[in-house]
Design a protein around this motif. Structure first.
Motif, PDB file in Angstrom:
ATOM      1  N   GLU A 144      16.513  65.007  87.493  1.00  0.00           N
ATOM      2  CA  GLU A 144      15.920  65.657  88.406  1.00  0.00           C
ATOM      3  C   GLU A 144      16.636  65.378  89.863  1.00  0.00           C
ATOM      4  O   GLU A 144      16.673  66.328  90.658  1.00  0.00           O
ATOM      5  CB  GLU A 144      14.439  64.691  88.264  1.00  0.00           C
ATOM      6  CG  GLU A 144      13.528  65.305  87.454  1.00  0.00           C
ATOM      7  CD  GLU A 144      12.374  64.498  87.281  1.00  0.00           C
ATOM      8  OE1 GLU A 144      11.580  64.380  86.628  1.00  0.00           O
ATOM      9  OE2 GLU A 144      12.006  63.498  88.207  1.00  0.00           O
ATOM     10  N   TYR A 159      17.590  68.329  92.329  1.00  0.00           N
ATOM     11  CA  TYR A 159      17.200  68.127  93.526  1.00  0.00           C
ATOM     12  C   TYR A 159      18.140  68.238  94.743  1.00  0.00           C
ATOM     13  O   TYR A 159      18.169  69.114  95.646  1.00  0.00           O
ATOM     14  CB  TYR A 159      16.252  66.857  93.800  1.00  0.00           C
ATOM     15  CG  TYR A 159      15.922  66.782  95.292  1.00  0.00           C
ATOM     16  CD1 TYR A 159      14.841  67.345  95.800  1.00  0.00           C
ATOM     17  CD2 TYR A 159      16.404  65.622  96.000  1.00  0.00           C
ATOM     18  CE1 TYR A 159      14.342  67.233  96.996  1.00  0.00           C
ATOM     19  CE2 TYR A 159      16.217  65.546  97.284  1.00  0.00           C
ATOM     20  CZ  TYR A 159      15.145  66.294  97.793  1.00  0.00           C
ATOM     21  OH  TYR A 159      14.703  65.949  99.154  1.00  0.00           O
ATOM     22  N   LYS A 193      15.992  61.341  82.459  1.00  0.00           N
ATOM     23  CA  LYS A 193      15.196  62.397  82.933  1.00  0.00           C
ATOM     24  C   LYS A 193      15.172  62.341  84.535  1.00  0.00           C
ATOM     25  O   LYS A 193      15.510  63.147  85.157  1.00  0.00           O
ATOM     26  CB  LYS A 193      13.884  62.227  82.602  1.00  0.00           C
ATOM     27  CG  LYS A 193      12.746  63.311  82.952  1.00  0.00           C
ATOM     28  CD  LYS A 193      11.652  63.039  82.141  1.00  0.00           C
ATOM     29  CE  LYS A 193      10.511  63.859  82.729  1.00  0.00           C
ATOM     30  NZ  LYS A 193       9.610  62.933  83.830  1.00  0.00           N
TER      31      LYS A 193
END
Ligand SMILES: Nc1ncnc2c1ncn2[C@@H]1O[C@H](COP(=O)(O)OP(=O)(O)OP(=O)(O)O)[C@@H](O)[C@H]1O
Ligand SMILES: [Mg+2]
Lengths: 241, 419
Positions: B256, B260, B252
């Motif tokens: 992310e 990003y 996870k």
């Protein structure tokens, strides 16, 4: 009168050699052997002695006629029951000894008891007693290939006695032995006959040995050509009936 | 007929034909031994892979690198595509709740140093402080490369215990000494501030052993120092690593960060984006490779077991034929068919069990022989051994049944007549 151990009526044996060729080897034999008799069967080679013996010993079935062995109608039995009959009622002695290879004399004698489910201790004890009777106690650990022909045959006789069978069947037991050793083996049969009252059926080509027995049945081409009782007048009458 | 007698009998008849029995067992031996070997090797590999990942921060390690987009316009990188310090520190800042340590590798350069009249080879790692924290090597004397070293472009280095002893006699003596590193045609003096313990585990040491090369020549320096030496005022990176904090979900987190960075820094890049690799993925990949190897050996094992089984069947048929007369005698003595069948099945099972036992022992030995290269030993699981034993018994019963049944069904008179 003793009750019959072997009661054969009109025994016929045929072999089928190819489909249409039925070959009748035994042509309706009547043989009644009372308990405790020592019978010899003689006859020319190919006359059907061994064929008869196989039927008596429940190794083979007759094609026709009736065979009652020690009160049991053998022809009605399943294969599995026949092996039980052979195990308990019959003791085979072969011309070529047929001891099991790589198995000691003692273990060979134990074998029929093993198949009968006798416990190990009892088996060994009884096997030793039997070896005593045939005077082979000092050879119990020997393997068959370490024994002479006569010694092997004595062990084979002990093995035949293992389950205290009703009949001992011996097909030319002295055939592979010299006359002196043959004599020794013959003496054992006499001993078992006299001392234990065993019923013995002996196939032999030796007329002198046949003469020693109670009764001589002569086969020729699958027929009984003579059936002579000797020595025991009491029983002679019975067989003549 | 009782079981022990049968077993004794089987051994007696095997003893009478030792060579034949052994040759018959060969297929079973090879089959079982490969199964056990795989199992042993499997657990060695697993241990050693785990060792490596544990020593590098285990499952907490996540790597980010640039890669080509699915439909790139070009298939090469330019300096504009690489990650800058600012980008990476921005990420570390943005995800500071999840990040435990950050490690950058600016480069690895070959260098030498003079020792007495020898020239010693070095490999210079230009790194950030986090690298030593997460690498398999731990600093046992002195200190790590610090943040201050990074900002000040300090001429400091961390060397291995073996280097320290070789160059300076002892660990204590080494701290504070000057190490002259010759690279890019110049000599630079570095102060030794820390010593790491040289150790190789598992697969690494296997590779080193195979290449006959000693890797204790790694020297760590601040990456900013190296950038300065190379006249690089704005160091760029192909990749960086992050050690995540306990309890953070690696996948996870990686997703992310990837999103990003791609949104923020690579949105307008026509060909390049950031991708990640987690330790978990790596382990899975190792597992897949191992699984593939296992499968290949399993197929070989399966084939040799079947071939072995057919060999057993063949030899049992020979044995039945050889012993036809014996079977006849046994039947004359009153052996029921079932006893004859049991006798031969037990013999066949015993051949297979002996083969299986030899296979298990040789499988463990072979597996550990491979393990020796990796400095690891292992025993196969009890489960695998039980499986091997059960399997060899099953082969014995399966391939022994037909010959045994044939023996059981022999006609006693025919059998007695057999010459
Ligand atoms: N399975 C068989 N198929 C066909 N013929 C057979 C079979 N068994 C025996 N015979 C025949 O039966 C006859 C009698 O054979 P058997 O073995 O009973 O003779 P024998 O009296 O025991 O002879 P010997 O004294 O030589 O042992 C022989 O002609 C033989 O060829
Ligand atoms: Mg005959």
């Amino acid at each position: 009168m003793s009750r019959p151990i072997i009661d054969m009526r009109g025994i016929v044996k045929s072999f089928y050699v190819g489909t249409p060729n039925e070959l009748e080897i035994l042509h309706g034999l009547d043989i009644v052997v009372p308990e405790g008799q020592f019978v010899s069967i003689v006859g020319a080679s190919g006359s059907g002695k061994s064929t008869l013996m196989n039927i008596v010993g429940a190794l083979d079935r007759q094609t026709g006629g009736q065979y009652i062995l020690d009160g049991i109608d053998v022809s009605r039995l399943e294969d599995a029951d026949l092996s039980g009959i052979r195990n308990k009622k019959i003791g085979f002695v072969f011309q070529t000894f047929n001891l099991i290879a790589r198995t000691s004399a003692l273990k060979n004698v134990e074998l029929p008891m093993l198949y009968a489910g006798v416990p190990a201790k009892e088996r060994t004890k009884h096997a030793k007693e039997l070896l005593e009777i045939v005077e082979m106690s000092d050879r119990e650990k020997h393997m068959p290939n370490e024994l002479s022909g006569g010694q092997k045959q004595r062990i084979a006789i002990a093995r035949a006695m293992a389950n205290d069978p009703a009949i001992i069947l011996a097909d030319e037991p002295t055939g592979a032995l010299d006359s002196k050793t043959g004599r020794l083996v013959m003496d054992i049969f006499h001993k078992l006959h006299k001392e234990q009252g065993k019923t013995i059926v002996l196939i032999t080509h030796n007329p002198e040995l046949a003469e020693e027995t109670d009764r001589i049945i002569t086969l020729s081409d699958g027929n009984i050509v003579s059936d002579v009782l000797k020595n025991k007048p009491g029983e002679a009458k019975e067989a003549a009936e | 007929m009782n079981f022990i007698e049968n077993v004794k009998l089987a051994f007696a008849s095997l003893k009478a034909n030792k060579m034949r029995a052994l040759l018959t067992m060969l297929g079973i031996i090879i089959g079982i031994s490969s199964v056990i070997m795989i199992n042993t090797m499997g657990s060695i590999m697993e241990n050693s892979v785990n060792d490596i990942f544990d020593s590098q921060g285990g499952a907490s390690l996540v790597g980010f690198q640039i890669t080509l987009k699915p439909n790139p316009v070009r298939d090469y990188y330019t300096s504009n595509d690489l990650m800058t310090e600012d980008m990476i520190y921005n990420v570390a800042e943005r995800f500071s709740d999840d990040v435990d340590a950050l490690s950058l590798v600016y480069g690895t350069d070959s260098a030498t140093t003079r020792f007495k009249r020898e020239k010693l080879d070095l490999v210079v790692y230009s790194i950030s402080p986090g690298y030593l924290k997460q690498s398999m090597t731990g600093v046992i004397k002195g200190r790590y490369i610090s943040d201050k070293d990074i900002t000040k472009h300090g001429k400091v280095c961390v060397i291995s215990d073996k280097q320290a002893i070789k160059l300076y006699g002892s660990l204590d003596n080494a701290i504070g000494q000057t190490l002259s590193i010759d690279m890019y045609n110049q000599s630079y003096d570095f102060t030794v501030v820390g010593i790491y313990e040289y150790q190789l585990t598992g697969m690494m040491s296997a590779m080193v052993n195979m290449m006959g090369e000693d890797w204790n020549n790694e020297v760590y320096i601040p990456y900013t120092t190296m950038a300065e030496i190379q006249g690089d005022s704005d160091p760029l990176f192909f990749y960086f690593y992050v050690n995540i904090k306990d309890g953070v979900n690696a996948t996870k987190f990686a997703e992310e960060v990837k999103d990003y960075m791609n949104n923020r820094f690579y949105r307008n890049n026509d060909s390049i984006e950031v991708y990640y690799a987690t330790a978990e993925q790596q382990m899975e990949m190792m597992g897949e490779i191992l699984g593939l190897v296992s499968m290949v050996i399993s197929v070989i094992a399966g084939i040799s077991l079947v071939v072995g089984g057919i060999g057993v069947m063949n030899i049992m048929l020979v044995s039945v034929t050889e012993r036809t007369r014996e079977i006849g005698v046994r039947k004359a003595l009153g052996a029921p068919n079932s006893a004859i069948r049991t006798q031969f099945i037990i013999e066949s099972v015993i051949i297979c069990l002996i083969g299986g036992a030899i296979g298990i022992v040789s499988g463990i030995l072979l597996g550990n022989l491979v393990g020796l290269l990796m400095d690891a030993t292992a025993t196969p699981s009890i489960g695998a051994i039980l499986l091997a034993v059960t399997f060899s018994m099953a082969i014995g019963v399966f391939f022994g049944f037909y010959p045994a049944n044939r023996a059981a069904k022999l006609d006693p008179i025919e059998a007695l007549r057999y010459e």
